[in-house]
Design a protein around this motif. Structure first.
Motif, mmCIF file in Angstrom:
data_model
loop_
_atom_site.group_PDB
_atom_site.id
_atom_site.type_symbol
_atom_site.label_atom_id
_atom_site.label_comp_id
_atom_site.label_asym_id
_atom_site.label_seq_id
_atom_site.Cartn_x
_atom_site.Cartn_y
_atom_site.Cartn_z
ATOM 1 N N GLY A 87 0.842 -1.201 0.000
ATOM 2 C CA GLY A 87 0.000 0.000 0.000
ATOM 3 C C GLY A 87 0.872 1.244 0.000
ATOM 4 O O GLY A 87 2.081 1.167 -0.232
ATOM 5 N N LEU A 88 0.249 2.372 0.289
ATOM 6 C CA LEU A 88 0.974 3.649 0.332
ATOM 7 C C LEU A 88 1.734 3.721 1.646
ATOM 8 O O LEU A 88 1.144 3.507 2.718
ATOM 9 C CB LEU A 88 -0.009 4.820 0.241
ATOM 10 C CG LEU A 88 -0.890 4.854 -1.004
ATOM 11 C CD1 LEU A 88 -1.963 5.928 -0.878
ATOM 12 C CD2 LEU A 88 -0.025 5.116 -2.241
ATOM 13 N N ILE A 89 3.014 4.030 1.574
ATOM 14 C CA ILE A 89 3.862 3.924 2.763
ATOM 15 C C ILE A 89 3.398 4.863 3.892
ATOM 16 O O ILE A 89 3.377 4.459 5.062
ATOM 17 C CB ILE A 89 5.367 4.129 2.400
ATOM 18 C CG1 ILE A 89 6.255 3.647 3.528
ATOM 19 C CG2 ILE A 89 5.690 5.553 2.031
ATOM 20 C CD1 ILE A 89 6.349 2.151 3.616
ATOM 21 N N GLY A 90 2.996 6.098 3.546
ATOM 22 C CA GLY A 90 2.549 7.033 4.587
ATOM 23 C C GLY A 90 1.267 6.549 5.243
ATOM 24 O O GLY A 90 1.133 6.567 6.478
ATOM 25 N N SER A 91 0.338 6.073 4.436
ATOM 26 C CA SER A 91 -0.944 5.579 4.946
ATOM 27 C C SER A 91 -0.733 4.363 5.850
ATOM 28 O O SER A 91 -1.287 4.282 6.946
ATOM 29 C CB SER A 91 -1.867 5.200 3.789
ATOM 30 O OG SER A 91 -2.246 6.343 3.069
ATOM 31 N N LEU A 92 0.092 3.430 5.375
ATOM 32 C CA LEU A 92 0.374 2.224 6.160
ATOM 33 C C LEU A 92 1.001 2.595 7.497
ATOM 34 O O LEU A 92 0.669 2.029 8.544
ATOM 35 C CB LEU A 92 1.351 1.309 5.402
ATOM 36 C CG LEU A 92 0.822 0.600 4.158
ATOM 37 C CD1 LEU A 92 1.991 0.023 3.355
ATOM 38 C CD2 LEU A 92 -0.148 -0.522 4.530
ATOM 39 N N SER A 93 1.906 3.587 7.466
ATOM 40 C CA SER A 93 2.645 3.964 8.672
ATOM 41 C C SER A 93 1.717 4.506 9.752
ATOM 42 O O SER A 93 1.937 4.270 10.937
ATOM 43 C CB SER A 93 3.717 5.008 8.347
ATOM 44 O OG SER A 93 4.606 4.481 7.396
ATOM 45 N N VAL A 94 0.664 5.221 9.339
ATOM 46 C CA VAL A 94 -0.276 5.767 10.329
ATOM 47 C C VAL A 94 -0.979 4.623 11.063
ATOM 48 O O VAL A 94 -1.048 4.594 12.300
ATOM 49 C CB VAL A 94 -1.322 6.696 9.662
ATOM 50 C CG1 VAL A 94 -2.355 7.166 10.680
ATOM 51 C CG2 VAL A 94 -0.645 7.891 8.999
ATOM 52 N N GLY A 95 -1.484 3.654 10.303
ATOM 53 C CA GLY A 95 -2.197 2.526 10.921
ATOM 54 C C GLY A 95 -1.282 1.702 11.805
ATOM 55 O O GLY A 95 -1.653 1.296 12.914
ATOM 56 N N LEU A 96 -0.058 1.485 11.307
ATOM 57 C CA LEU A 96 0.894 0.666 12.049
ATOM 58 C C LEU A 96 1.300 1.357 13.355
ATOM 59 O O LEU A 96 1.386 0.715 14.412
ATOM 60 C CB LEU A 96 2.123 0.421 11.156
ATOM 61 C CG LEU A 96 2.900 -0.852 11.349
ATOM 62 C CD1 LEU A 96 2.009 -2.086 11.276
ATOM 63 C CD2 LEU A 96 3.989 -0.969 10.287
ATOM 64 N N ALA A 97 1.511 2.673 13.294
ATOM 65 C CA ALA A 97 1.895 3.421 14.506
ATOM 66 C C ALA A 97 0.763 3.350 15.533
ATOM 67 O O ALA A 97 0.998 3.117 16.720
ATOM 68 C CB ALA A 97 2.215 4.867 14.149
ATOM 69 N N GLY A 98 -0.466 3.537 15.061
ATOM 70 C CA GLY A 98 -1.621 3.475 15.969
ATOM 71 C C GLY A 98 -1.772 2.085 16.571
ATOM 72 O O GLY A 98 -2.009 1.940 17.780
#
Ligand code: KG4
Ligand code: ZN
Length: 347
Positions: A87-98
């Motif tokens: 997926g999109l790296i920025g989008s994935l990073s938000v979900g993963l961080a949360g």
């Protein structure tokens, strides 16, 4: 025992949808989605930075809404599954961080899972447990993948698209026909009023010589170019564009290739069940052709309602539930997002 299975929180943020769901076993308790599609539509494509920011804004409200809908609290959550890629790296990073923050603070295991396998596993929430061995096809805006899902051997990829994904080709043809973004559903609607036999568009990678190496791979870029040339020729002659006939013939060509290859895979792999998921499986010609040819081939077709075909949290919670049931090791808390995550030999 269904009741004894852990409560899994699923988080999906790989593209423009923030999805949060709660699943126990194969029972879906809540599934809430916030989409930033309206913000991208005027640009004619997904703007990654806008998508990432929208995930940040939507994360907590979507989580709260899912907990409320399931009538549980965060303290009831026993495991967390989150999309790690692709997926999109920025989008994935938000979900993963949360997801990491929640896992750490609640003291529950975290499972970073594969988006495309999630599109397959959501089917179990709707249609019940899979038979031992199925062929699965995931068709979306970013992917067209054929795989075998075996209870003992895990997931094995048979083929993928070499260029455009099916949904992507629809979005591009939508633009050629002057339809709003994303074009897929608009082309689908228009196709319903056209003649699918009006134009004989190419079926990529279906010739005998291509089938040696690419029996289960797809290619839709030649088809998209053929549509572009046809549209151009009408424009040059100053003739009115038979848009509905083009949409219908194009849709038929895409559905024909997908269904033919998927059913060939079922025959070769000895599977009598085909699971179809991903945003593009909402396409009406594809659904119709799957049912018609599936019946002729003696293959039972498993499709989900459209809300479970597009990106959602339920698919990730369902996959989380599956990996827990299989006794997989949780992911370490320093797990990273992977925009091009591959499907492991066993997942
Ligand atoms: O799975 P999804 O929600 O997101 C991705 O992971 O890509 O799929 C969205 C894609 C878009 O390309 C959209 O145009 C296409 O699925 N799509 C359709 C239909 N509904 C959604 N394409 C053709 N016909 C439809 N009815
Ligand atoms: Zn998807």
């Amino acid at each position: 025992m269904q009741a004894a299975e852990p409560l899994v929180l699923g988080i999906e943020t790989s593209c423009d949808e923030t999805g949060v769901a709660l699943v126990r076993g194969r029972t879906l308790l809540a599934d809430v989605t916030a989409s930033s599609m309206d913000e991208h539509a005027r640009y004619g494509g997904i703007i990654p930075e806008i998508a990432s920011r929208a995930h940040v804004d939507s994360f907590v409200p979507t989580l709260d809404a899912a907990l409320e809908a399931a009538q549980v609290t965060l303290d009831d959550v026993e495991a967390i599954a989150v999309t790690r890629g692709p997926g999109l790296i920025g989008s994935l990073s938000v979900g993963l961080a949360g997801a990491k923050a929640l896992a750490l603070s609640l003291g529950v295991p975290l499972y970073g899972v594969h988006h495309i396998v999630g599109h397959v596993m959501v089917d179990e929430l709707v249609n019940g447990p899979f038979p031992e061995r199925v062929v699965a096809m995931v068709v979306s805006g970013g992917h067209s993948s054929l795989m075998v899902v075996d209870q003992h051997d895990g997931v094995r990829i048979l083929g993928e698209t070499l260029d455009d994904a099916a949904g992507e080709a629809f979005d591009k043809v939508g633009r050629l026909l002057g339809l709003p973004y994303p074009g897929g559903p608009h082309v689908d609607k228009l196709a319903a009023t056209g003649n699918r036999e009006a134009f004989n568009f190419p079926r990529g990678l279906t010739a005998a010589k291509d089938c040696v190496r690419h029996a289960y791979n797809f290619s839709f870029s030649g088809l998209k170019t053929a549509v572009a040339r046809l549209v151009e020729s009408f424009e040059q002659r100053g003739e009115e564009l038979p848009a509905a006939d083009i949409a219908a013939s194009f849709s038929y060509a895409v559905a024909d290739v997908l269904v033919t290859k998927a059913l060939n895979a079922c025959r070769e792999e000895g599977a009598t069940t085909l699971v179809v998921g991903g945003g593009f499986s909402a396409n009406s010609q594809l659904r119709e052709l799957l049912r018609e040819r599936g019946q002729q081939a003696g293959v039972s077709i498993r499709l989900s309602p459209i809300r479970y075909c597009t990106d959602n949290g339920a698919m990730i919670a369902a996959l989380g539930s599956t990996v827990l049931r299989q006794g997989s090791e949780p992911s370490p808390l320093d797990i990273g997002a992977d925009s091009a995550l591959e499907i492991p030999a066993a997942s």
